[in-house]
Design an enzyme around this catalytic site. Structure first.
Site, PDB file in Angstrom:
ATOM      1  N   GLN A  20      -2.295   3.420   3.186  1.00  0.00           N
ATOM      2  CA  GLN A  20      -1.039   3.184   3.916  1.00  0.00           C
ATOM      3  C   GLN A  20      -1.098   3.872   5.275  1.00  0.00           C
ATOM      4  O   GLN A  20      -1.340   5.083   5.352  1.00  0.00           O
ATOM      5  CB  GLN A  20       0.164   3.708   3.114  1.00  0.00           C
ATOM      6  CG  GLN A  20       1.500   3.388   3.809  1.00  0.00           C
ATOM      7  CD  GLN A  20       2.712   3.908   3.045  1.00  0.00           C
ATOM      8  OE1 GLN A  20       2.590   4.530   1.993  1.00  0.00           O
ATOM      9  NE2 GLN A  20       3.886   3.658   3.602  1.00  0.00           N
ATOM     10  N   HIS A  42       2.959  -6.672   2.454  1.00  0.00           N
ATOM     11  CA  HIS A  42       2.092  -7.642   3.121  1.00  0.00           C
ATOM     12  C   HIS A  42       2.155  -8.963   2.365  1.00  0.00           C
ATOM     13  O   HIS A  42       2.064  -8.976   1.138  1.00  0.00           O
ATOM     14  CB  HIS A  42       0.624  -7.188   3.083  1.00  0.00           C
ATOM     15  CG  HIS A  42       0.312  -5.916   3.776  1.00  0.00           C
ATOM     16  ND1 HIS A  42      -0.341  -5.858   4.978  1.00  0.00           N
ATOM     17  CD2 HIS A  42       0.540  -4.620   3.421  1.00  0.00           C
ATOM     18  CE1 HIS A  42      -0.512  -4.594   5.349  1.00  0.00           C
ATOM     19  NE2 HIS A  42       0.010  -3.817   4.416  1.00  0.00           N
ATOM     20  N   HIS A  63       6.640  -1.404   3.525  1.00  0.00           N
ATOM     21  CA  HIS A  63       6.378  -2.790   3.940  1.00  0.00           C
ATOM     22  C   HIS A  63       5.568  -3.499   2.885  1.00  0.00           C
ATOM     23  O   HIS A  63       4.734  -2.907   2.213  1.00  0.00           O
ATOM     24  CB  HIS A  63       5.667  -2.843   5.291  1.00  0.00           C
ATOM     25  CG  HIS A  63       4.403  -2.036   5.360  1.00  0.00           C
ATOM     26  ND1 HIS A  63       4.423  -0.673   5.558  1.00  0.00           N
ATOM     27  CD2 HIS A  63       3.104  -2.388   5.253  1.00  0.00           C
ATOM     28  CE1 HIS A  63       3.179  -0.224   5.575  1.00  0.00           C
ATOM     29  NE2 HIS A  63       2.348  -1.232   5.379  1.00  0.00           N
ATOM     30  N   ASN A 110       0.848  -1.189   0.000  1.00  0.00           N
ATOM     31  CA  ASN A 110       0.000   0.000   0.000  1.00  0.00           C
ATOM     32  C   ASN A 110       0.884   1.239   0.000  1.00  0.00           C
ATOM     33  O   ASN A 110       1.841   1.323   0.768  1.00  0.00           O
ATOM     34  CB  ASN A 110      -0.912   0.005   1.231  1.00  0.00           C
ATOM     35  CG  ASN A 110      -1.938  -1.114   1.200  1.00  0.00           C
ATOM     36  OD1 ASN A 110      -2.490  -1.425   0.148  1.00  0.00           O
ATOM     37  ND2 ASN A 110      -2.192  -1.736   2.341  1.00  0.00           N
ATOM     38  N   VAL A 147       1.263   2.882   8.019  1.00  0.00           N
ATOM     39  CA  VAL A 147       2.601   2.926   8.619  1.00  0.00           C
ATOM     40  C   VAL A 147       3.563   3.371   7.525  1.00  0.00           C
ATOM     41  O   VAL A 147       3.670   2.717   6.467  1.00  0.00           O
ATOM     42  CB  VAL A 147       3.026   1.563   9.191  1.00  0.00           C
ATOM     43  CG1 VAL A 147       4.443   1.632   9.740  1.00  0.00           C
ATOM     44  CG2 VAL A 147       2.062   1.113  10.301  1.00  0.00           C
TER      45      VAL A 147
HETATM   46  P1  5GP Z   1      -0.642  -0.492   5.830  1.00  0.00           P
HETATM   47  O1  5GP Z   1      -2.098  -0.179   6.054  1.00  0.00           O
HETATM   48  O2  5GP Z   1       0.235   0.689   6.170  1.00  0.00           O
HETATM   49  O3  5GP Z   1      -0.343  -1.078   4.487  1.00  0.00           O
HETATM   50  O4  5GP Z   1      -0.314  -1.670   6.842  1.00  0.00           O
HETATM   51  C1  5GP Z   1       0.197  -1.484   8.120  1.00  0.00           C
HETATM   52  C2  5GP Z   1       0.044  -2.802   8.839  1.00  0.00           C
HETATM   53  O5  5GP Z   1       0.847  -2.772   9.989  1.00  0.00           O
HETATM   54  C3  5GP Z   1      -1.396  -3.082   9.298  1.00  0.00           C
HETATM   55  O6  5GP Z   1      -1.835  -4.305   8.733  1.00  0.00           O
HETATM   56  C4  5GP Z   1      -1.269  -3.150  10.822  1.00  0.00           C
HETATM   57  O7  5GP Z   1      -2.099  -4.144  11.397  1.00  0.00           O
HETATM   58  C5  5GP Z   1       0.204  -3.457  11.026  1.00  0.00           C
HETATM   59  N1  5GP Z   1       0.779  -2.933  12.244  1.00  0.00           N
HETATM   60  C6  5GP Z   1       0.676  -1.662  12.719  1.00  0.00           C
HETATM   61  N2  5GP Z   1       1.366  -1.518  13.865  1.00  0.00           N
HETATM   62  C7  5GP Z   1       1.912  -2.740  14.126  1.00  0.00           C
HETATM   63  C8  5GP Z   1       2.738  -3.207  15.197  1.00  0.00           C
HETATM   64  O8  5GP Z   1       3.106  -2.488  16.117  1.00  0.00           O
HETATM   65  N3  5GP Z   1       3.115  -4.514  15.124  1.00  0.00           N
HETATM   66  C9  5GP Z   1       2.731  -5.339  14.120  1.00  0.00           C
HETATM   67  N4  5GP Z   1       3.145  -6.610  14.159  1.00  0.00           N
HETATM   68  N5  5GP Z   1       1.957  -4.915  13.087  1.00  0.00           N
HETATM   69  C10 5GP Z   1       1.545  -3.627  13.103  1.00  0.00           C
END
Ligand code: 5GP
Ligand code: ZN
Length: 117
Positions: free
Chosen positions: A97, A105, A103, A90, A99
């Site tokens: 997005q 997934h 990254h 993302n 974080v």
């Molecule tokens: P995004 O939405 O940015 O593509 O995905 C961020 C992902 O990071 C989400 O699926 C969320 O659940 C995961 N996430 C956020 N904070 C943490 C954390 O502190 N530890 C872990 N293991 N996953 C996290």
């Protein structure tokens, strides 16, 4: 959100924050998502802070390529390589997005719908 102690994924990569790490090497850390969206939901990150795909430069090609190699190894280890899995990156607000440390997934263990919402 910047690099270092401001960034939750930098903290996981350095060991300052806990995560269920499934694989790591000098460049990449793979750990289970805290809020899994599928039976297997693993995040793969470069140790070095890059906010998003928008920030990837030619000099990052090796580490970005390694994300795919580690994803493949994790998919095999999780028993997903034959039945299939999805890799998602993302990028930005429209993709949701949340974080801002690059990254990937890895999602699998169930049939995944397409297109995503
Ligand atoms: P995004 O939405 O940015 O593509 O995905 C961020 C992902 O990071 C989400 O699926 C969320 O659940 C995961 N996430 C956020 N904070 C943490 C954390 O502190 N530890 C872990 N293991 N996953 C996290
Ligand atoms: Zn970071």
């Amino acid at each position: 959100m910047g690099a270092g102690s401001d960034c939750v994924f930098c903290r996981i990569a350095s060991g300052a924050a806990a995560a269920e790490i499934v694989r790591q090497d000098e460049d990449i850390v793979a750990f289970r998502d805290i809020n899994p969206k599928a039976p297997t939901h693993i995040l793969l990150i470069p140790r070095r802070h890059l906010p998003s795909v928008n920030d990837v430069e030619p000099g990052d090609a090796e580490v970005v390529g390694k994300l795919f190699l580690v994803a493949k190894a994790v998919a095999v280890a999780e028993g997903l390589d034959r039945r299939g899995y999805r890799l998602v990156v993302n990028t930005g607000a429209d993709a949701g997005q949340s974080v801002h440390h690059l990254h990937m997934h890895l999602l699998g263990g169930r049939s995944l719908r397409w297109p995503p919402g």
